[in-house]
Scaffold this motif. Structure first.
Motif, PDB file in Angstrom:
ATOM      1  N   LEU A 278      -3.382   3.789  -1.571  1.00  0.00           N
ATOM      2  CA  LEU A 278      -3.809   2.908  -2.649  1.00  0.00           C
ATOM      3  C   LEU A 278      -2.974   1.626  -2.654  1.00  0.00           C
ATOM      4  CD1 LEU A 278      -4.205   5.501  -5.533  1.00  0.00           C
ATOM      5  CD2 LEU A 278      -6.001   4.512  -4.103  1.00  0.00           C
TER       6      LEU A 278
ATOM      7  N   THR B 214      -1.167  -0.182  -9.938  1.00  0.00           N
ATOM      8  CA  THR B 214      -1.639   0.589  -8.791  1.00  0.00           C
ATOM      9  C   THR B 214      -3.114   0.896  -8.951  1.00  0.00           C
ATOM     10  OG1 THR B 214       0.551   1.618  -8.610  1.00  0.00           O
ATOM     11  CG2 THR B 214      -1.241   2.666  -7.413  1.00  0.00           C
ATOM     12  N   GLN B 215      -3.846   0.796  -7.850  1.00  0.00           N
ATOM     13  CA  GLN B 215      -5.262   1.157  -7.867  1.00  0.00           C
ATOM     14  C   GLN B 215      -5.423   2.594  -8.312  1.00  0.00           C
ATOM     15  OE1 GLN B 215      -6.481   0.485  -3.781  1.00  0.00           O
ATOM     16  NE2 GLN B 215      -8.193  -0.698  -4.536  1.00  0.00           N
TER      17      GLN B 215
ATOM     18  N   LEU C  93      -7.824   6.119  -8.004  1.00  0.00           N
ATOM     19  CA  LEU C  93      -8.810   6.794  -7.174  1.00  0.00           C
ATOM     20  C   LEU C  93     -10.127   6.898  -7.941  1.00  0.00           C
ATOM     21  CD1 LEU C  93      -6.567   9.697  -5.855  1.00  0.00           C
ATOM     22  CD2 LEU C  93      -7.484   7.811  -4.498  1.00  0.00           C
TER      23      LEU C  93
ATOM     24  N   GLU D 121       0.853  -1.186   0.000  1.00  0.00           N
ATOM     25  CA  GLU D 121       0.000   0.000   0.000  1.00  0.00           C
ATOM     26  C   GLU D 121       0.888   1.235   0.000  1.00  0.00           C
ATOM     27  OE1 GLU D 121      -2.899   1.725   3.304  1.00  0.00           O
ATOM     28  OE2 GLU D 121      -3.612  -0.171   2.465  1.00  0.00           O
TER      29      GLU D 121
END
Length: 83
Positions: free
Chosen positions: A45, A60-61, A63, A39
């Motif tokens: 994220l 990566t996630q 937003l 994270e």
């Protein structure tokens, strides 16, 4: 001379790659590759890091605002981009 449509060429190339990976990849993937998860401390994220002998791929996630902006910039209305 045979002319290929772009979709046919992509499909044929993908099949060759898939066959090659299925023959050569299972042994090497099991022995050498690493997938690290974590994270980001600044954003919170989650990420996934794939390490294969010096080749790194980090996913990566996003937003929710980033995803919403992506869809709205491509003509989606706000209701559709919020789904």
């Amino acid at each position: 001379m045979t002319l290929y449509r772009p979709n046919q060429l992509i499909l044929q190339t993908s099949l060759v790659l898939l066959i090659s990976l299925s023959v050569y990849a299972p042994d090497t993937l099991a022995q050498k590759d690493k997938i690290i998860t974590g994270e980001d401390p600044e954003t919170g994220l989650k990420y996934w890091l794939y390490d294969n002998n010096g080749f790194f791929l980090r996913l990566t996630q996003r937003l929710p605002d980033q995803t919403r902006a992506y869809f709205e910039a491509r003509g989606f209305d706000q209701a559709s981009s919020d789904i």
